[in-house]
Design a protein around this motif. Structure first.
Motif, short mmCIF file in Angstrom:
data_model
loop_
_atom_site.label_atom_id
_atom_site.label_comp_id
_atom_site.label_asym_id
_atom_site.label_seq_id
_atom_site.Cartn_x
_atom_site.Cartn_y
_atom_site.Cartn_z
N GLY A 184 39.22 101.84 77.38
CA GLY A 184 38.27 102.19 76.35
C GLY A 184 37.66 103.56 76.59
N PRO A 185 36.90 104.07 75.62
CA PRO A 185 36.41 105.45 75.70
C PRO A 185 35.33 105.68 76.74
CG PRO A 185 35.52 104.38 73.76
CD PRO A 185 36.54 103.45 74.34
N GLN A 186 34.65 104.59 77.17
CA GLN A 186 33.51 104.76 78.07
C GLN A 186 33.50 103.67 79.14
OE1 GLN A 186 30.53 104.17 75.04
NE2 GLN A 186 30.23 106.37 74.72
N VAL A 187 33.21 104.08 80.37
CA VAL A 187 32.90 103.11 81.43
C VAL A 187 31.40 102.85 81.34
CG1 VAL A 187 32.82 102.68 83.90
CG2 VAL A 187 34.78 103.87 82.92
N ARG A 188 31.04 101.60 81.12
CA ARG A 188 29.64 101.24 80.86
C ARG A 188 29.18 100.18 81.85
NH1 ARG A 188 28.69 101.74 75.17
NH2 ARG A 188 26.63 100.84 75.58
N SER A 189 27.94 100.28 82.32
CA SER A 189 27.37 99.21 83.12
C SER A 189 27.19 97.98 82.25
CB SER A 189 26.01 99.63 83.70
OG SER A 189 25.04 99.73 82.67
N PHE A 190 27.23 96.81 82.87
CA PHE A 190 27.02 95.58 82.09
C PHE A 190 25.61 95.56 81.50
CE2 PHE A 190 30.90 93.31 83.04
CZ PHE A 190 30.97 92.41 81.98
N ARG A 191 24.65 96.16 82.20
CA ARG A 191 23.29 96.24 81.67
C ARG A 191 23.28 97.03 80.36
NH1 ARG A 191 17.74 95.91 83.19
NH2 ARG A 191 18.39 94.63 84.96
N SER A 192 24.01 98.15 80.33
CA SER A 192 24.10 98.96 79.12
C SER A 192 24.75 98.19 77.98
CB SER A 192 24.88 100.24 79.41
OG SER A 192 25.21 100.92 78.22
N LEU A 193 25.84 97.50 78.28
CA LEU A 193 26.54 96.71 77.26
C LEU A 193 25.67 95.58 76.75
CD1 LEU A 193 30.03 96.61 78.99
CD2 LEU A 193 29.50 97.82 76.87
#
Length: 249
Positions: A184-193
């Motif tokens: 996907g376009p971004q690696v995101r923290s689970f908190r952010s998601l």
């Protein structure tokens, strides 16, 4: 005209692969336990499976179940494909299946090895997790008064339609072996998601990061399920949430 069989063709991914292939002019056979005329349980094989694979130019293997049976299903499909001399088998897998000691990942890796050793022409595409799966997990977690999150774990969700487009492209081509991963376009923290999901659903929950035990959790913390160098996806998690909200109005 090219004839392509899509296993799990009524599922989230398989349905979109089927639509894309048909829009590109291919004849598509849909195999699932509830799709006529190829209503086949892959784990059982039999004459119905032989009829489904007979004369096809490629198979896109999307059928899967986290409840088990994937290895048996793949073995049955490979055997039928050999009997029918199918020239190309395309398989969808997950980034990190060879590095994350998580049960479902181990099964996907075992299926990869079956395909690689099958003697068939094959292509394997690994992707990061789909947006809808991440949303499903977060929706389940949000049922509690406090949303518990795996501390230190990130994800890189990808739009399922983009994966479907890539699989359709691969199925129409020659066997390519293990192709480049899709992230996907971004690696995101689970908190952010989780925060994005709560905003989109109008819920309020306190977020609590929880450290877990085990090698699988450590592998996720280490990012072995991510593909930051292959962040080729376009649609973000927020794009997915917005589209889903509009479609449910």
């Amino acid at each position: 005209m090219t004839t392509i069989l899509v296993t799990g063709g009524t599922g989230t991914l398989g349905r979109l692969v089927t639509e894309r292939l048909r829009s590109d002019g291919h004849e598509v056979r849909v195999l699932s336990r509830h799709a006529q005329p190829y209503d086949v349980d892959l784990r059982e094989g039999g004459s119905g499976l032989d009829a489904a694979v007979a004369g096809v130019d490629a198979i896109v293997h999307c059928a899967t179940s986290p409840r088990g049976g994937d290895e048996r299903a793949a073995a049955q499909l490979i055997a039928a494909a050999r009997r029918a001399a199918v020239p190309h088998l395309v398989y969808i897998s997950i980034v990190g299946v060879d590095r994350v000691p998580f049960g479902y990942y181990k099964t996907k890796w075992a299926v990869e090895k079956l395909i690689e050793e099958s003697g068939l022409g094959w292509t394997i595409l690994r992707t990061t997790q789909f947006h809808n799966l991440v949303a499903q997990v977060l929706a389940g977690l949000a049922k509690l008064p406090v949303l518990l999150l795996p501390a230190g774990v990130s994800d890189q969700p990808i739009e399922v339609a983009e994966v479907a487009d890539r699989l359709a492209e691969l199925a129409a081509g020659a066997p390519a072996g293990r192709v480049e991963d899709m992230g996907g376009p971004q690696v995101r923290s689970f908190r952010s998601l989780a925060s994005a999901h709560l905003r989109a659903t109008g819920k309020r929950r306190p977020l609590l990061d929880v450290r877990l035990a085990g090698r699988a959790y450590q592998a996720f913390r280490d990012g072995h399920h991510l593909a930051p160098r292959r962040a080729v996806g376009k649609g973000t998690f927020e794009d997915f949430l917005k589209a889903r909200s509009q479609n449910t109005r």
